[in-house]
Write an enzyme that holds these catalytic residues in place. Structure first.
Site, mmCIF file in Angstrom:
data_model
loop_
_atom_site.group_PDB
_atom_site.id
_atom_site.type_symbol
_atom_site.label_atom_id
_atom_site.label_comp_id
_atom_site.label_asym_id
_atom_site.label_seq_id
_atom_site.Cartn_x
_atom_site.Cartn_y
_atom_site.Cartn_z
ATOM 1 N N TYR A 334 -81.297 -11.446 -35.101
ATOM 2 C CA TYR A 334 -82.481 -12.672 -35.217
ATOM 3 C C TYR A 334 -81.414 -13.897 -34.526
ATOM 4 O O TYR A 334 -80.538 -14.407 -35.298
ATOM 5 C CB TYR A 334 -82.907 -13.056 -36.569
ATOM 6 C CG TYR A 334 -84.198 -13.873 -36.732
ATOM 7 C CD1 TYR A 334 -84.476 -14.545 -35.559
ATOM 8 C CD2 TYR A 334 -84.801 -14.096 -37.904
ATOM 9 C CE1 TYR A 334 -85.516 -15.918 -35.547
ATOM 10 C CE2 TYR A 334 -85.911 -14.715 -38.067
ATOM 11 C CZ TYR A 334 -86.290 -15.609 -36.830
ATOM 12 O OH TYR A 334 -87.468 -16.492 -36.847
ATOM 13 N N CYS A 335 -81.751 -14.574 -33.343
ATOM 14 C CA CYS A 335 -81.382 -15.778 -32.991
ATOM 15 C C CYS A 335 -79.748 -15.248 -32.817
ATOM 16 O O CYS A 335 -79.346 -14.475 -32.001
ATOM 17 C CB CYS A 335 -81.634 -16.860 -33.805
ATOM 18 S SG CYS A 335 -81.260 -18.351 -33.129
ATOM 19 N N LEU A 336 -78.911 -16.391 -33.472
ATOM 20 C CA LEU A 336 -77.489 -15.974 -33.161
ATOM 21 C C LEU A 336 -77.086 -14.753 -33.553
ATOM 22 O O LEU A 336 -76.362 -14.112 -33.205
ATOM 23 C CB LEU A 336 -76.905 -17.322 -33.953
ATOM 24 C CG LEU A 336 -75.255 -17.243 -34.334
ATOM 25 C CD1 LEU A 336 -74.669 -16.946 -32.817
ATOM 26 C CD2 LEU A 336 -74.885 -18.457 -35.063
ATOM 27 N N GLY A 338 -78.818 -12.103 -33.169
ATOM 28 C CA GLY A 338 -78.982 -11.355 -31.904
ATOM 29 C C GLY A 338 -77.781 -11.383 -31.124
ATOM 30 O O GLY A 338 -77.603 -10.272 -30.218
#
Length: 600
Positions: A334-336, A338
């Site tokens: 998720y986000c960072l 990812g």
């Protein structure tokens, strides 16, 4: 003889003089203490006059504007004509009761002008339209300056909008009809309460304004949020690994590892049972493992991106393989988280490590060539200032990062609370999402500097061999496993057209799905809620515009689409796995663990 008239209640409530005197004396004493402590701290730390490097950007804009005076004159004449029309319309409303068409209208979704008085009262309608005309004028001028460097133009545009938002008449007591009404009803007690709220927030931020967005006493991590049952089964200095308890008799053979961002805490994916992605995944038969990152302090100042891969992703893979005896897993970033997952996959591809069978990326940038408005904060001057500050402390303070994200939606996440807390004198409403948003985390100095310089500033992750992890060059084109990219149409943090560009850097089959809403609400969208649509397209053409033109709109949550995709990779079943039962991985403590409870 007429009977005497009963005494009339005054239209305006008068404050209790004694209570008001006590309040003002307390406010004065606290204010003096705050100012004294703030000045001492500034003297010790050094006062930065322009840490965001705004001045040079606006100086460059002014120079370009002065080279084309005809453009300024044309814009000013247009503003003057609109103002004259507004004056005439207002006079007609006041003197003859006419209702002429407004010169300019606000966006119906703009909550700042939701009070009926902004439309019904001639004076407040005039104030509103005056502001909107001025805002349009400033915006038009700064966005049509010829010859500006694109990065400078973006910075000028961003901070001009911050200035415009700050000057909204809704932000001032004398020009906000709701605030004036409240002051009349309470005899000004709302303003005294608001001043107390302001002082409380300043005290909480040790002289820096830290706006209280929700009732922080209403929530308890592990009590009424982050309550999915499970156990911490492994930990090191960077993370705790949580294994969640099953709710089905059979489980999918492949375990699922979730890597959340360490900018915020993992429980955005487990806020409440009704919107918990964790709980839903467990109900679908997944053995869910969650990384709960440590909230670092100066002792972890030297931890780098490599360390988060080794102590986070790879350590979790080692533990999961031993716990489940499965050679392959599915992974979500998720986000960072990812971005870290993508870099790790490049490393694993180079090393021949095939333990991750499929990868899912939630609102993840892997190509930072157009990182949206966050790019405004990434230039050499700002990075140098930030690195100097981090070198003194060993980390980036969590509230500094939170302020940056809040500025991307300033009217919703800053000014609405200024009005509610300080002008209306009200306590913020208890809201679990805003509690999570305010529960910020620190970032180790070395890791954060590497991330900002190599990803945001230089965009090296998108270049084959651009970055190395543990000395191994990373090439996303060598990542051949199936990948699922979930992006959100109104995402201000990871713009979907940029995430799409990054998705095309991978060498395997990629499914790209676009959800409605933003960075959080578009992801945390359970099927039972019936909210938000999503778009699917089996192809991955050259541009996001082409992809969208060929996409099909589907009502409701994207979660079932992902479940079909991931089970199509492997749908084998095994008996459900209870956490804490594997040899060598006994339960250390109950979920959500202790790392997540450390506050900045």
């Amino acid at each position: 003889m007429n009977a005497p008239m009963p005494p009339q209640e005054p239209d305006i409530k008068l404050p209790d003089p004694e209570a008001l005197s006590r309040s003002m004396a307390d406010i004065a004493a606290r204010s003096q203490k705050l100012v004294t402590e703030w000045m001492k701290r500034q003297a010790a730390e050094g006062m930065e006059m322009d840490p965001l490097n705004i001045g040079s950007a606006f100086m460059e804009m002014t120079t370009k504007l002065l080279s084309n005076p005809a453009q300024i004159m044309e814009a000013q004449l247009g503003l003057w004509r609109d103002y004259m029309t507004l004056w005439q319309n207002t006079a007609r409303r006041i003197w003859s009761g006419e209702e002429p068409e407004p010169v300019i209208t606000h966006d119906p979704r703009d909550k700042r002008f939701a009070d009926p008085a902004w439309r019904q009262n001639e004076i407040f309608d005039f104030i509103k339209q005056s502001y909107l005309l001025s805002a349009r004028y400033i915006n038009d001028v700064v966005t049509h300056v010829d010859g500006l460097d694109p990065k400078t133009a973006r910075k000028v545009d961003f901070y001009a909008r911050q200035f415009i938002n700050a000057l909204s008449p809704s932000n001032f007591a004398l020009t906000n009809p709701e605030v004036l009404r409240k002051a009349r009803e309470t005899g000004g007690e709302n303003l005294v309460r608001g001043l107390n709220n302001l002082l409380n927030d300043l005290e909480h931020g040790r002289g820096n304004l830290r706006i209280k967005m929700t009732d922080t006493e209403a929530f308890n991590v592990g009590g009424n949020i982050a309550v999915s049952p499970g156990k911490v089964v492994y930990q090191n200095e960077l993370m705790q690994l949580i294994q969640y308890s099953p709710s089905t008799e059979q489980a999918l053979a492949r375990p699922l590892l979730i890597l959340p961002p360490w900018i915020n805490k993992f429980y955005i994916l487990d806020l409440r049972p009704k919107n918990s992605l964790v709980r839903w995944l467990v109900s679908q038969g997944h053995t869910v493992f969650m990384v709960s990152w440590v909230n670092p302090d100066e002792r972890l100042a030297d931890k780098n991106f490599d360390d988060y891969m080794a102590g986070g992703v790879l350590a979790a893979l080692d533990a999961i393989e031993k716990i489940t005896r499965q050679p392959k897993i599915n992974a979500i970033g998720y986000c960072l988280g990812g971005t870290l997952l993508a870099a790790t996959l490049g490393y694993m591809a180079a090393k021949g490590d095939e333990r991750i069978a499929s990868a899912t990326f939630f609102v993840t940038l892997t190509d930072f060539s157009d990182a949206g408005e966050l790019g405004v904060f990434i230039d050499e001057e700002q990075l140098s200032t930030l690195e100097e500050k981090m070198s003194k402390r060993g980390y980036l303070e969590g509230n500094e990062m939170a302020t940056t994200f809040n500025m991307l939606r300033a009217n919703d996440l800053i000014w609405s609370f200024v009005v509610n807390n300080y002008l209306l004198g009200q306590e913020p409403f208890p809201f679990d999402l805003l509690y999570w948003n305010s529960d910020s985390t620190r970032m180790p100095a070395a890791m954060h500097s590497f991330y900002l310089r190599n990803m945001y500033q230089k965009n090296l992750l998108s270049i084959p061999g651009g970055i190395s992890m543990k000395g191994v060059p990373v090439d996303l084109g060598q990542v051949k496993i199936p990948c699922y990219f979930l992006s959100c149409r109104e995402d201000h943090i990871a713009p979907w057209m940029s995430t799409y560009k990054g998705a095309r850097n991978f060498g395997g089959k990629v499914r790209f799905v676009l959800a409605a809403s933003g960075h959080i609400a578009g992801v945390v969208n359970p099927p039972e809620g019936g909210k938000y649509n999503h778009f699917i397209n089996a192809d991955l053409p050259d541009t996001p515009d082409e992809w969208f033109r060929g996409a099909t709109e589907i009502a409701g949550s994207w979660w079932p689409d992902w479940q079909r995709w991931v089970t199509a990779q492997n749908s084998g079943k095994v008996p459900a796995r209870e956490p804490g039962k594997a040899r060598g991985f006994k339960a250390l403590e109950d979920a959500p663990g202790s790392y997540v409870k450390v506050r900045s």
